[in-house]
Design a protein around this motif. Structure first.
Motif, mmCIF file in Angstrom:
data_model
loop_
_atom_site.group_PDB
_atom_site.id
_atom_site.type_symbol
_atom_site.label_atom_id
_atom_site.label_comp_id
_atom_site.label_asym_id
_atom_site.label_seq_id
_atom_site.Cartn_x
_atom_site.Cartn_y
_atom_site.Cartn_z
ATOM 1 N N ARG A 142 0.836 -1.199 0.000
ATOM 2 C CA ARG A 142 0.000 0.000 0.000
ATOM 3 C C ARG A 142 0.871 1.249 0.000
ATOM 4 O O ARG A 142 0.638 2.187 -0.765
ATOM 5 C CB ARG A 142 -0.929 0.008 1.219
ATOM 6 N N LYS A 143 1.889 1.252 0.829
ATOM 7 C CA LYS A 143 2.812 2.397 0.918
ATOM 8 C C LYS A 143 3.525 2.624 -0.410
ATOM 9 O O LYS A 143 3.671 3.767 -0.855
ATOM 10 C CB LYS A 143 3.812 2.148 2.045
ATOM 11 N N LYS A 144 3.976 1.556 -1.063
ATOM 12 C CA LYS A 144 4.659 1.681 -2.344
ATOM 13 C C LYS A 144 3.716 2.244 -3.411
ATOM 14 O O LYS A 144 4.121 3.058 -4.239
ATOM 15 C CB LYS A 144 5.229 0.337 -2.796
ATOM 16 N N ARG A 145 2.448 1.806 -3.396
ATOM 17 C CA ARG A 145 1.460 2.348 -4.342
ATOM 18 C C ARG A 145 1.268 3.838 -4.116
ATOM 19 O O ARG A 145 1.234 4.629 -5.066
ATOM 20 C CB ARG A 145 0.120 1.630 -4.205
ATOM 21 N N GLU A 146 1.127 4.233 -2.846
ATOM 22 C CA GLU A 146 0.950 5.646 -2.525
ATOM 23 C C GLU A 146 2.155 6.465 -2.987
ATOM 24 O O GLU A 146 1.982 7.565 -3.520
ATOM 25 C CB GLU A 146 0.738 5.835 -1.028
ATOM 26 N N GLU A 147 3.356 5.942 -2.785
ATOM 27 C CA GLU A 147 4.554 6.646 -3.228
ATOM 28 C C GLU A 147 4.577 6.776 -4.742
ATOM 29 O O GLU A 147 4.955 7.831 -5.272
ATOM 30 C CB GLU A 147 5.812 5.921 -2.741
ATOM 31 N N GLY A 148 4.177 5.721 -5.439
ATOM 32 C CA GLY A 148 4.132 5.763 -6.894
ATOM 33 C C GLY A 148 3.148 6.803 -7.400
ATOM 34 O O GLY A 148 3.444 7.565 -8.328
ATOM 35 N N ILE A 149 1.978 6.854 -6.792
ATOM 36 C CA ILE A 149 0.966 7.837 -7.174
ATOM 37 C C ILE A 149 1.477 9.242 -6.894
ATOM 38 O O ILE A 149 1.333 10.149 -7.721
ATOM 39 C CB ILE A 149 -0.368 7.561 -6.440
ATOM 40 N N SER A 150 2.114 9.427 -5.754
ATOM 41 C CA SER A 150 2.668 10.729 -5.408
ATOM 42 C C SER A 150 3.735 11.153 -6.414
ATOM 43 O O SER A 150 3.770 12.313 -6.849
ATOM 44 C CB SER A 150 3.258 10.676 -3.997
ATOM 45 N N ASP A 151 4.593 10.217 -6.804
ATOM 46 C CA ASP A 151 5.627 10.520 -7.800
ATOM 47 C C ASP A 151 5.002 10.910 -9.133
ATOM 48 O O ASP A 151 5.467 11.846 -9.792
ATOM 49 C CB ASP A 151 6.565 9.327 -7.990
ATOM 50 N N LEU A 152 3.947 10.195 -9.539
ATOM 51 C CA LEU A 152 3.273 10.524 -10.798
ATOM 52 C C LEU A 152 2.640 11.912 -10.744
ATOM 53 O O LEU A 152 2.695 12.668 -11.719
ATOM 54 C CB LEU A 152 2.203 9.483 -11.125
ATOM 55 N N ARG A 153 2.050 12.251 -9.615
ATOM 56 C CA ARG A 153 1.415 13.564 -9.473
ATOM 57 C C ARG A 153 2.441 14.698 -9.608
ATOM 58 O O ARG A 153 2.098 15.796 -10.022
ATOM 59 C CB ARG A 153 0.684 13.674 -8.148
ATOM 60 N N LYS A 154 3.693 14.417 -9.276
ATOM 61 C CA LYS A 154 4.746 15.424 -9.391
ATOM 62 C C LYS A 154 5.123 15.693 -10.846
ATOM 63 O O LYS A 154 5.562 16.794 -11.169
ATOM 64 C CB LYS A 154 5.990 14.991 -8.611
ATOM 65 N N ILE A 155 4.959 14.686 -11.716
ATOM 66 C CA ILE A 155 5.392 14.859 -13.100
ATOM 67 C C ILE A 155 4.238 15.048 -14.082
ATOM 68 O O ILE A 155 4.462 15.506 -15.195
ATOM 69 C CB ILE A 155 6.290 13.685 -13.569
ATOM 70 N N LEU A 156 3.009 14.724 -13.659
ATOM 71 C CA LEU A 156 1.855 14.868 -14.541
ATOM 72 C C LEU A 156 1.065 16.121 -14.188
ATOM 73 O O LEU A 156 0.966 16.494 -13.020
ATOM 74 C CB LEU A 156 0.936 13.652 -14.430
ATOM 75 N N THR A 157 0.480 16.734 -15.197
ATOM 76 C CA THR A 157 -0.405 17.871 -14.953
ATOM 77 C C THR A 157 -1.796 17.350 -14.612
ATOM 78 O O THR A 157 -2.101 16.171 -14.811
ATOM 79 C CB THR A 157 -0.496 18.766 -16.208
ATOM 80 N N GLU A 158 -2.673 18.241 -14.137
ATOM 81 C CA GLU A 158 -4.055 17.858 -13.853
ATOM 82 C C GLU A 158 -4.745 17.358 -15.122
ATOM 83 O O GLU A 158 -5.536 16.424 -15.080
ATOM 84 C CB GLU A 158 -4.830 19.031 -13.244
ATOM 85 N N ASP A 159 -4.434 17.968 -16.264
ATOM 86 C CA ASP A 159 -5.014 17.520 -17.541
ATOM 87 C C ASP A 159 -4.556 16.097 -17.862
ATOM 88 O O ASP A 159 -5.343 15.274 -18.328
ATOM 89 C CB ASP A 159 -4.622 18.470 -18.681
ATOM 90 N N ASP A 160 -3.271 15.812 -17.648
ATOM 91 C CA ASP A 160 -2.758 14.455 -17.871
ATOM 92 C C ASP A 160 -3.512 13.447 -17.017
ATOM 93 O O ASP A 160 -3.922 12.386 -17.497
ATOM 94 C CB ASP A 160 -1.261 14.369 -17.545
ATOM 95 N N ILE A 161 -3.708 13.801 -15.773
ATOM 96 C CA ILE A 161 -4.385 12.885 -14.834
ATOM 97 C C ILE A 161 -5.828 12.667 -15.264
ATOM 98 O O ILE A 161 -6.324 11.532 -15.256
ATOM 99 C CB ILE A 161 -4.305 13.435 -13.398
ATOM 100 N N ARG A 162 -6.525 13.715 -15.698
ATOM 101 C CA ARG A 162 -7.902 13.577 -16.164
ATOM 102 C C ARG A 162 -7.988 12.680 -17.408
ATOM 103 O O ARG A 162 -8.918 11.892 -17.548
ATOM 104 C CB ARG A 162 -8.519 14.942 -16.443
ATOM 105 N N GLU A 163 -7.015 12.820 -18.308
ATOM 106 C CA GLU A 163 -7.014 12.006 -19.511
ATOM 107 C C GLU A 163 -6.775 10.529 -19.207
ATOM 108 O O GLU A 163 -7.305 9.652 -19.896
ATOM 109 C CB GLU A 163 -5.931 12.504 -20.493
ATOM 110 N N ILE A 164 -6.001 10.265 -18.195
ATOM 111 C CA ILE A 164 -5.714 8.874 -17.813
ATOM 112 C C ILE A 164 -6.959 8.284 -17.206
ATOM 113 O O ILE A 164 -7.393 7.213 -17.461
ATOM 114 C CB ILE A 164 -4.541 8.795 -16.811
#
Length: 61
Positions: free
Chosen positions: A39-61
Protein backbone atom coordinates in the motif's frame (compact mmCIF):
# COMPACT_ATOMS: atom_id res chain seq x y z
CA UNK A 1 -2.22 -30.19 8.57
CA UNK A 2 -0.51 -27.38 6.68
CA UNK A 3 3.23 -27.21 6.36
CA UNK A 4 5.10 -24.72 8.55
CA UNK A 5 8.45 -23.07 7.78
CA UNK A 6 10.94 -21.20 9.91
CA UNK A 7 12.69 -17.95 9.06
CA UNK A 8 15.99 -17.25 10.79
CA UNK A 9 16.26 -13.74 12.26
CA UNK A 10 18.51 -12.24 14.90
CA UNK A 11 17.33 -12.22 18.51
CA UNK A 12 17.04 -8.43 18.37
CA UNK A 13 14.76 -8.53 15.34
CA UNK A 14 12.67 -11.31 16.86
CA UNK A 15 12.07 -9.28 20.03
CA UNK A 16 10.97 -6.25 17.99
CA UNK A 17 8.69 -8.34 15.75
CA UNK A 18 7.10 -10.17 18.67
CA UNK A 19 6.37 -6.86 20.40
CA UNK A 20 4.74 -5.44 17.26
CA UNK A 21 2.87 -8.68 16.50
CA UNK A 22 0.86 -8.49 19.69
CA UNK A 23 -1.96 -11.06 19.72
CA UNK A 24 -1.78 -11.81 15.99
CA UNK A 25 -0.37 -15.12 14.83
CA UNK A 26 2.73 -14.96 12.62
CA UNK A 27 0.79 -15.55 9.40
CA UNK A 28 -1.59 -12.65 10.11
CA UNK A 29 1.22 -10.36 11.21
CA UNK A 30 3.52 -11.01 8.25
CA UNK A 31 0.68 -10.73 5.73
CA UNK A 32 -0.33 -7.43 7.35
CA UNK A 33 3.25 -6.17 6.99
CA UNK A 34 3.40 -7.18 3.33
CA UNK A 35 0.03 -5.56 2.57
CA UNK A 36 1.04 -2.37 4.36
CA UNK A 37 4.34 -2.29 2.43
CA UNK A 38 2.52 -2.73 -0.90
CA UNK A 39 0.00 0.00 0.00
CA UNK A 40 2.81 2.40 0.92
CA UNK A 41 4.66 1.68 -2.34
CA UNK A 42 1.46 2.35 -4.34
CA UNK A 43 0.95 5.65 -2.53
CA UNK A 44 4.55 6.65 -3.23
CA UNK A 45 4.13 5.76 -6.89
CA UNK A 46 0.97 7.84 -7.17
CA UNK A 47 2.67 10.73 -5.41
CA UNK A 48 5.63 10.52 -7.80
CA UNK A 49 3.27 10.52 -10.80
CA UNK A 50 1.42 13.56 -9.47
CA UNK A 51 4.75 15.42 -9.39
CA UNK A 52 5.39 14.86 -13.10
CA UNK A 53 1.85 14.87 -14.54
CA UNK A 54 -0.41 17.87 -14.95
CA UNK A 55 -4.05 17.86 -13.85
CA UNK A 56 -5.01 17.52 -17.54
CA UNK A 57 -2.76 14.45 -17.87
CA UNK A 58 -4.38 12.89 -14.83
CA UNK A 59 -7.90 13.58 -16.16
CA UNK A 60 -7.01 12.01 -19.51
CA UNK A 61 -5.71 8.87 -17.81
Amino acid sequence: MRRVATIPVSDTVKVILEREKGNMNWDEFLLMLVNEYKRKKREEGISDLRKILTEDDIREI
